[in-house]
Design a protein around this motif. Structure first.
Motif, short mmCIF file in Angstrom:
data_model
loop_
_atom_site.label_atom_id
_atom_site.label_comp_id
_atom_site.label_asym_id
_atom_site.label_seq_id
_atom_site.Cartn_x
_atom_site.Cartn_y
_atom_site.Cartn_z
N PHE A 50 0.87 -1.18 0.00
CA PHE A 50 0.00 0.00 0.00
C PHE A 50 0.90 1.22 0.00
O PHE A 50 1.83 1.33 0.83
N GLU B 269 -4.15 -15.36 11.15
CA GLU B 269 -4.77 -14.49 12.16
C GLU B 269 -5.20 -13.17 11.52
O GLU B 269 -4.81 -12.86 10.40
N GLY C 32 -5.18 -9.62 10.32
CA GLY C 32 -4.07 -8.77 9.88
C GLY C 32 -2.99 -9.51 9.10
O GLY C 32 -2.02 -8.90 8.65
N SER C 33 -3.16 -10.82 8.88
CA SER C 33 -2.11 -11.58 8.18
C SER C 33 -2.12 -11.32 6.67
O SER C 33 -1.16 -11.64 5.98
N GLY C 34 -3.23 -10.76 6.17
CA GLY C 34 -3.28 -10.42 4.74
C GLY C 34 -4.26 -11.26 3.93
O GLY C 34 -4.20 -11.27 2.70
N LYS C 35 -5.19 -11.91 4.60
CA LYS C 35 -6.15 -12.79 3.89
C LYS C 35 -7.05 -11.98 2.95
O LYS C 35 -7.16 -12.28 1.77
N SER C 36 -7.70 -10.95 3.52
CA SER C 36 -8.63 -10.17 2.68
C SER C 36 -7.87 -9.41 1.60
O SER C 36 -8.37 -9.27 0.47
N THR C 37 -6.68 -8.95 1.93
CA THR C 37 -5.88 -8.23 0.93
C THR C 37 -5.57 -9.16 -0.25
O THR C 37 -5.63 -8.73 -1.41
N GLU D 21 -14.26 -15.24 5.09
CA GLU D 21 -14.93 -15.34 6.40
C GLU D 21 -16.45 -15.39 6.19
O GLU D 21 -17.22 -14.82 6.96
N1 LIG Z 1 -6.20 -0.03 2.03
C1 LIG Z 1 -5.22 -0.28 2.91
N2 LIG Z 1 -4.22 0.61 3.12
C2 LIG Z 1 -3.21 0.36 3.99
N3 LIG Z 1 -3.10 -0.79 4.71
C3 LIG Z 1 -4.06 -1.70 4.55
C4 LIG Z 1 -5.17 -1.51 3.65
N4 LIG Z 1 -5.96 -2.62 3.71
C5 LIG Z 1 -5.37 -3.45 4.61
N5 LIG Z 1 -4.24 -2.91 5.10
C6 LIG Z 1 -3.32 -3.55 6.07
O1 LIG Z 1 -2.94 -4.81 5.54
C7 LIG Z 1 -2.77 -5.76 6.58
C8 LIG Z 1 -3.55 -7.02 6.23
O2 LIG Z 1 -4.95 -6.74 6.31
P1 LIG Z 1 -6.07 -7.79 5.88
O3 LIG Z 1 -7.40 -7.12 6.03
O4 LIG Z 1 -5.73 -8.38 4.57
O5 LIG Z 1 -5.91 -8.91 7.00
P2 LIG Z 1 -6.81 -10.18 7.28
O6 LIG Z 1 -5.88 -11.32 7.43
O7 LIG Z 1 -7.89 -10.29 6.26
O8 LIG Z 1 -7.41 -9.82 8.70
P3 LIG Z 1 -8.94 -9.69 9.18
O9 LIG Z 1 -9.41 -11.09 9.34
O10 LIG Z 1 -8.85 -8.94 10.47
O11 LIG Z 1 -9.67 -8.92 8.11
C9 LIG Z 1 -3.21 -5.08 7.87
O12 LIG Z 1 -2.04 -4.66 8.55
C10 LIG Z 1 -4.00 -3.89 7.39
O13 LIG Z 1 -3.90 -2.83 8.30
#
Ligand SMILES: Nc1ncnc2c1ncn2[C@@H]1O[C@H](COP(=O)(O)OP(=O)(O)OP(=O)(O)O)[C@@H](O)[C@H]1O
Length: 264
Positions: free
Chosen positions: A12, A40, A42-47, A177
């Motif tokens: 990002f 867990e 914040g691990s980056g799954k949704s990203t 999820e």
């Molecule tokens: N648009 C964005 N800009 C900056 N950082 C971001 C953005 N979207 C997500 N992040 C960061 O990327 C990291 C991964 O986030 P992500 O949502 O992919 O995690 P996750 O594993 O899906 O967790 P959760 O289950 O809590 O959603 C986090 O540190 C989050 O703060």
């Protein structure tokens, strides 16, 4: 291969310093496969999922390769990405209320996409939706079509969202999820619907969850994600017995005590 991700890096770039979130992910889902992506918060799954669908604009820098149903998404133009999202893939997220327009009747919301994007006649779209609402286990499906989202419970709405996702006959479903907010019985029913689609239609599914034990119960293969890296991949048979990485072992051991007692 329906989803073929290789060496995916994502940063990002909106903040003071670029945030390197995905660090060389490899992930594959074939037709008829149910693949877990576990990690867990914040691990980056949704990203990973949003990157796969190219839902980020200039705020994210992406390198590597993401092929969806054979088409490269990295560097593809907007029209190509839109076409793939409309024709090949469905995304189901945790909160069904965010996916539905609160001021439209459920039948209108679901039919609109079939009519507008897929060129179906309204009467055919309604028939298809009625059949799917029945298939996902909703009682009184005709009445549901006339109702507004606020009139249905969370579990009922998630069934509606899944019917919407299946209505376009996607080849690949990304379930982020998708069952996490549901009670255990509804969760089991919805997973059974997904499994039937995988078996009968050869649907491919990426099942994203923080719950390693749930993934272990249903997935053919599990990728464990820690801080943007896949640290371990577990396959059947022997799934958890093969886990070597300390992070995976800690996820296995962090199951609630009651759950572990029930398994022993
Ligand atoms: N648009 C964005 N800009 C900056 N950082 C971001 C953005 N979207 C997500 N992040 C960061 O990327 C990291 C991964 O986030 P992500 O949502 O992919 O995690 P996750 O594993 O899906 O967790 P959760 O289950 O809590 O959603 C986090 O540190 C989050 O703060």
């Amino acid at each position: 291969m329906l989803l073929d991700i290789n060496e995916l890096h994502l940063s990002f770039v909106g903040g003071d310093e670029p945030a390197h979130i995905l660090k060389g992910i490899d992930l594959h889902v074939a037709a008829g496969e149910l693949v877990g992506l576990v990690g867990e918060s914040g691990s980056g799954k949704s990203t990973s999922v949003r990157a796969a669908l190219r839902l980020y604009g200039d705020e994210a820098e992406i390198t590597g390769s993401i092929r969806v149903d054979g088409t490269e998404m990295v560097g593809a133009d907007a029209a190509t990405c839109r076409r793939l999202r409309a024709e090949s893939v469905a995304l189901v997220q945790q909160d069904p209320r965010a996916a539905l327009n609160p001021v439209r009747r459920i039948g209108d919301s679901l039919a609109e996409r079939l009519v507008r994007v897929h060129g179906k006649r309204r009467r055919d779209a309604d028939e298809r939706i009625l059949a799917l609402l029945t298939e996902v286990g909703l009682t009184q499906p005709e009445r549901r079509m006339r109702q507004y989202p606020h009139e249905l419970s969370g579990g009922m709405l998630q069934r509606v969202v899944i019917a919407a996702a299946l209505s376009t006959d996607p080849k690949l479903v990304l379930a982020d999820e998708a069952t996490s907010a549901l009670d255990v019985t509804t969760q089991a029913e919805i997973i059974a619907i997904f499994q039937r689609q995988i078996r009968e239609r050869g649907l491919g599914m990426l099942f994203i969850t923080h719950d390693l034990h749930l993934a272990g119960a249903i997935c053919d293969r599990i990728h464990v994600l820690q801080q943007g890296e896949i640290v371990e991949t577990l396959g059947r048979p022997g799934l958890f017995a093969e886990a070597r990485h300390p992070y995976t072992r800690s996820l296995i051991e962090s199951a609630p005590a009651l759950e572990r007692r029930a398994q022993s």
